[in-house]
Write an enzyme that holds these catalytic residues in place. Structure first.
Site, PDB file in Angstrom:
ATOM      1  N   GLY A 186       0.877  -1.379   0.165  1.00  0.00           N
ATOM      2  CA  GLY A 186      -0.025   0.102   0.122  1.00  0.00           C
ATOM      3  C   GLY A 186       0.754   0.978  -0.057  1.00  0.00           C
ATOM      4  O   GLY A 186       2.263   1.315  -0.442  1.00  0.00           O
ATOM      5  N   GLY A 187       0.146   2.131   0.673  1.00  0.00           N
ATOM      6  CA  GLY A 187       0.877   3.676   0.668  1.00  0.00           C
ATOM      7  C   GLY A 187       2.392   3.411   1.243  1.00  0.00           C
ATOM      8  O   GLY A 187       3.251   4.505   1.142  1.00  0.00           O
ATOM      9  N   GLY A 421      20.398  14.647 -30.960  1.00  0.00           N
ATOM     10  CA  GLY A 421      19.817  15.290 -29.633  1.00  0.00           C
ATOM     11  C   GLY A 421      20.612  14.454 -28.556  1.00  0.00           C
ATOM     12  O   GLY A 421      20.968  14.773 -27.633  1.00  0.00           O
ATOM     13  N   ALA A 422      21.025  13.175 -28.881  1.00  0.00           N
ATOM     14  CA  ALA A 422      21.581  12.412 -27.878  1.00  0.00           C
ATOM     15  C   ALA A 422      22.962  12.721 -27.859  1.00  0.00           C
ATOM     16  O   ALA A 422      23.682  12.810 -26.540  1.00  0.00           O
ATOM     17  CB  ALA A 422      21.729  10.810 -28.278  1.00  0.00           C
TER      18      ALA A 422
HETATM   19  C1  HXC Z   1      -1.983  -4.840  12.432  1.00  0.00           C
HETATM   20  C2  HXC Z   1      -0.863  -6.599  11.452  1.00  0.00           C
HETATM   21  C3  HXC Z   1      -0.980  -5.967  10.191  1.00  0.00           C
HETATM   22  C4  HXC Z   1      -1.254  -4.667   9.941  1.00  0.00           C
HETATM   23  C5  HXC Z   1       0.215  -7.734  10.104  1.00  0.00           C
HETATM   24  N1  HXC Z   1      -0.197  -7.713  11.117  1.00  0.00           N
HETATM   25  N2  HXC Z   1      -0.196  -6.719   9.480  1.00  0.00           N
HETATM   26  N3  HXC Z   1      -1.395  -6.016  12.455  1.00  0.00           N
HETATM   27  N4  HXC Z   1      -2.023  -4.039  11.500  1.00  0.00           N
HETATM   28  N5  HXC Z   1      -1.403  -3.971   9.037  1.00  0.00           N
HETATM   29  C6  HXC Z   1       0.109  -8.702  12.266  1.00  0.00           C
HETATM   30  C7  HXC Z   1      -0.677 -10.102  12.078  1.00  0.00           C
HETATM   31  O1  HXC Z   1      -2.106  -9.527  12.512  1.00  0.00           O
HETATM   32  C8  HXC Z   1       0.006 -10.964  12.861  1.00  0.00           C
HETATM   33  O2  HXC Z   1      -0.184 -10.801  14.186  1.00  0.00           O
HETATM   34  C9  HXC Z   1       1.232 -10.545  12.416  1.00  0.00           C
HETATM   35  O3  HXC Z   1       1.275  -9.234  12.285  1.00  0.00           O
HETATM   36  C10 HXC Z   1       2.096 -11.411  11.394  1.00  0.00           C
HETATM   37  O4  HXC Z   1       1.230 -11.233  10.161  1.00  0.00           O
HETATM   38  P1  HXC Z   1       0.770 -12.351   9.645  1.00  0.00           P
HETATM   39  O5  HXC Z   1      -0.486 -12.356   8.602  1.00  0.00           O
HETATM   40  O6  HXC Z   1       0.605 -13.827  10.205  1.00  0.00           O
HETATM   41  O7  HXC Z   1       2.169 -12.914   8.716  1.00  0.00           O
HETATM   42  P2  HXC Z   1       2.202 -13.445   7.229  1.00  0.00           P
HETATM   43  O8  HXC Z   1       1.475 -14.435   6.835  1.00  0.00           O
HETATM   44  O9  HXC Z   1       3.691 -13.435   7.043  1.00  0.00           O
HETATM   45  O10 HXC Z   1       1.617 -12.109   6.336  1.00  0.00           O
HETATM   46  C11 HXC Z   1       2.268 -11.003   6.324  1.00  0.00           C
HETATM   47  C12 HXC Z   1       1.358  -9.928   5.405  1.00  0.00           C
HETATM   48  C13 HXC Z   1       0.105  -9.896   6.196  1.00  0.00           C
HETATM   49  C14 HXC Z   1       1.124 -10.371   3.912  1.00  0.00           C
HETATM   50  C15 HXC Z   1       1.977  -8.683   5.612  1.00  0.00           C
HETATM   51  O11 HXC Z   1       0.070  -9.844   7.425  1.00  0.00           O
HETATM   52  C16 HXC Z   1      -1.063  -8.742   5.557  1.00  0.00           C
HETATM   53  O12 HXC Z   1      -1.386  -8.968   4.651  1.00  0.00           O
HETATM   54  N6  HXC Z   1      -1.084  -7.794   6.326  1.00  0.00           N
HETATM   55  C17 HXC Z   1      -1.758  -6.661   6.170  1.00  0.00           C
HETATM   56  C18 HXC Z   1      -1.083  -5.817   5.063  1.00  0.00           C
HETATM   57  C19 HXC Z   1      -1.729  -4.692   4.420  1.00  0.00           C
HETATM   58  O13 HXC Z   1      -2.721  -4.758   3.666  1.00  0.00           O
HETATM   59  N7  HXC Z   1      -1.305  -3.343   5.142  1.00  0.00           N
HETATM   60  C20 HXC Z   1      -2.259  -2.340   5.163  1.00  0.00           C
HETATM   61  C21 HXC Z   1      -1.509  -1.874   3.809  1.00  0.00           C
HETATM   62  S1  HXC Z   1      -1.900  -0.258   3.155  1.00  0.00           S
HETATM   63  P3  HXC Z   1      -0.218 -12.291  15.108  1.00  0.00           P
HETATM   64  O14 HXC Z   1      -0.682 -11.528  16.670  1.00  0.00           O
HETATM   65  O15 HXC Z   1      -1.251 -13.168  14.582  1.00  0.00           O
HETATM   66  O16 HXC Z   1       1.120 -12.653  15.196  1.00  0.00           O
HETATM   67  C22 HXC Z   1      -1.237   0.566   4.382  1.00  0.00           C
HETATM   68  C23 HXC Z   1      -1.275   2.168   4.084  1.00  0.00           C
HETATM   69  C24 HXC Z   1      -0.239   3.054   4.298  1.00  0.00           C
HETATM   70  O17 HXC Z   1      -0.130   0.297   4.716  1.00  0.00           O
HETATM   71  C25 HXC Z   1      -0.720   4.528   3.573  1.00  0.00           C
HETATM   72  C26 HXC Z   1      -0.013   5.431   3.666  1.00  0.00           C
HETATM   73  C27 HXC Z   1      -0.314   6.655   3.010  1.00  0.00           C
END
Ligand code: HXC
Length: 531
Positions: A186-187, A421-422
């Protein structure tokens, strides 16, 4: 493995309260060092990844890392989030020394809430950014995070926004490096995207704006995370990654190596290394390198390696737009940037991707006082509708802009073709090169002989009894008259026609003469580079 404050042995005979305080401190410190706990740490290791502290220990000179903010934790008023589940707020921050020079760093720890970024996690990174900017020291970010912490909602987003703003304010002031060692979705990818260099770990580092599931839902495309946003996707396809490493350890070693070419900030000169390679070293092989046939390729990397200090060339973005080679190197131990057309790929033409690659690199060099050595062998901008419709005018203009804007020493060596140009774009005298040298094989002209003859002798060729013979005769004539370095040398566009084997000593001498170069530009708020 631990980094930072180690508990001193408790003094015997201290008061009960003092002992109690010491015990509390130790317990808190241990919790912070345990981060996500042994199970999650084991999972991190099983995935081939180090923890944040292990990474920092590898990055910095042994024993020099000072951790800051180890006891920072979430505020506790976000539903579903207990502060005790976030030791060190999931990010280890501080400063230390790399090859004896101060560097600030943050390392996200995936074992704590997936390294996700909440309000206070962001606050720790912001503090590091502020300190680095004030101290004039580089910032290294080790990213391994699930992105915005879902439970903290808009507070997490605000954290990212503030980090992006600091990234922008620090741009051109201190070098900013990001090592992508885990997910970045994401961001969240925009902080790396705003920094000067992105190093990715193959197999574990992944970056994308929308992940595989969203892509499948919206466009129906099936792609896995590695194929979409892994190191090779970003090195070869998107051009987002600058360097790729096979492991965490290799990525951190590469980060140390890269910093070795860079000054700590825009006011400093780059660090000078010891060099055992003699400046007057000649390379007889270069006299034979350029083939007689003008369209036969050769490998410009051979020229680069012959000219710069032995083993000092660090190619950047190798694998992306390989018709142009860029990289950092040293001559006489002094760092510089090298830009070179690569005749082996697309005949060394400049296209959209090569233009972007070149312009960004030259602007980085200029921002951090690194001279530019440009090696020219290009028949021109790549023709075609894909290039025109893709905006080659806009992208190609970046090359002109970046070179004309740069005030660092600019030395150009024309090896063979420099057409149209290059020719101008590749740091010609007209754009402000401080020294332009050419090999005897150089050809400077508005266009290549074949194209030029077809235009200026079109009528004669159409009427000729043997047009092919006439064409060859005219091409030869054109080559003798225009396609050589002497017309340009006669006008002063070229400062010297040099023996290829003497390129290193000649470039070294002129660079030495230019090290104290100062050049001003008209005062303005900022320019408007065509983006
Ligand atoms: C809170 C999170 C988290 C998040 C992971 N965890 N991402 N907790 N917020 N964004 C936690 C999980 O609940 C889990 O907790 C632990 O971290 C490990 O995650 P897993 O899913 O078990 O690990 P894995 O299978 O390796 O997968 C990793 C992952 C997946 C691919 C990153 O966790 C995922 O898809 N997370 C969400 C990613 C996402 O969409 N983020 C938002 C992006 S948008 P436990 O307690 O079970 O160990 C963004 C916007 C930014 O970031 C904007 C800026 C402008």
């Amino acid at each position: 493995m631990t980094v930072g404050v180690r508990p001193p042995a408790a003094r015997p005979g201290g008061s009960g309260l003092a002992r109690e305080r010491m015990r509390e401190w130790l317990a808190r410190r241990r919790a912070v060092e345990a981060m996500g706990g042994p199970e999650r740490v084991a999972r991190q290791h099983a995935a081939g990844k180090l923890t944040a502290r292990e990474r920092l220990e590898r990055l910095f000179d042994p024993g020099t890392f000072e951790e800051l903010g180890a006891f920072v934790r979430p505020r506790g008023d976000h539903p579903g989030l207990r502060p005790e589940t976030a030791p060190a707020e999931g990010v280890v921050t501080g400063f230390g020394r790399i090859d004896g020079r101060t560097v600030y760093a943050y390392a996200q720890d995936f074992t704590v809430l997936g390294g996700s970024l909440g309000e206070m996690h962001a606050a720790k990174i912001l503090r590091i950014q502020d300190l680095a900017l004030a101290a004039g020291a580089p910032i290294v970010g080790l990213n391994d995070s699930g992105g915005a912490r879902i439970q903290e909602g808009v507070d997490a987003l605000n954290g990212y926004g503030q980090i992006f703003r600091r990234n922008t304010l620090a741009s051109g002031v201190v070098p900013q490096l990001t090592v992508v060692m885990g997910p970045s979705a994401g961001g969240a990818v925009y902080s790396p995207g705003l920094t000067d260099f992105i190093i990715m770990v193959r197999g574990t580092g992944q970056m994308f704006i929308t992940g595989p599931q969203v892509i499948r839902a919206v466009t129906g495309e099936a792609v896995d995370a590695e194929e979409l946003g892994g190191a090779d996707a970003h090195l070869r396809k998107s051009g987002v990654a600058h360097l790729v490493a096979a492991s965490d350890a290799e990525a951190l070693d590469l980060t140390r190596r890269l910093l070795g070419y860079l000054p700590s900030n825009h006011l400093e000169a780059p660090p000078v290394a010891d060099s055992a390679d003699p400046l007057d070293r000649q390379e007889p092989g270069l006299d034979e390198l350029v083939p007689d046939e003008p369209n036969r390729p050769y490998d410009v990397l051979e020229v680069i390696r012959a000219v710069v200090d032995r083993d000092s060339f660090l190619e950047i973005q190798a694998g992306y737009a390989d018709n142009l080679v860029i990289g950092l190197a040293r001559i006489g131990g002094r760092p510089l940037g090298v830009v070179a057309n690569q005749p082996r790929v697309l005949a060394g033409t400049l296209d959209i991707n090569a233009s972007d690659k070149l312009a960004r690199f030259v602007r980085f060099l200029d921002a951090f006082n690194l001279p530019v050595l440009t090696l020219v062998d290009t028949p021109g901008y790549l023709p075609g509708t894909a290039q025109e419709f893709g905006g080659i005018i806009r992208h190609g203009a970046k090359v002109l802009y970046a070179y004309a804007e740069a005030t660092v020493p600019k030395v150009t060596v024309i090896l063979r073709k420099a057409y149209g140009g290059a020719y101008l774009a590749m740091c010609s005298r007209s754009l402000g090169a401080d020294a332009v040298y050419a090999w005897p094989s150089a050809e400077l002209a508005v266009m290549g002989p074949e194209g030029a003859v077809n235009i200026i002798h079109r009528r004669a060729l159409a009427e000729a009894e043997d047009p092919e013979r006439l064409r060859q005769q005219k091409v030869e004539e054109y080559r003798r008259t225009f396609a050589n370095p002497y017309v340009a040398a006669g006008r002063g566009y070229i400062d010297a026609v040099i023996r290829p084997s003497e390129t290193r000593p000649r470039v070294a001498r002129v660079l030495m003469a230019l090290y104290n170069k100062r050049e001003d530009r008209p005062r303005k708020k900022h320019g408007n580079i065509p983006l």
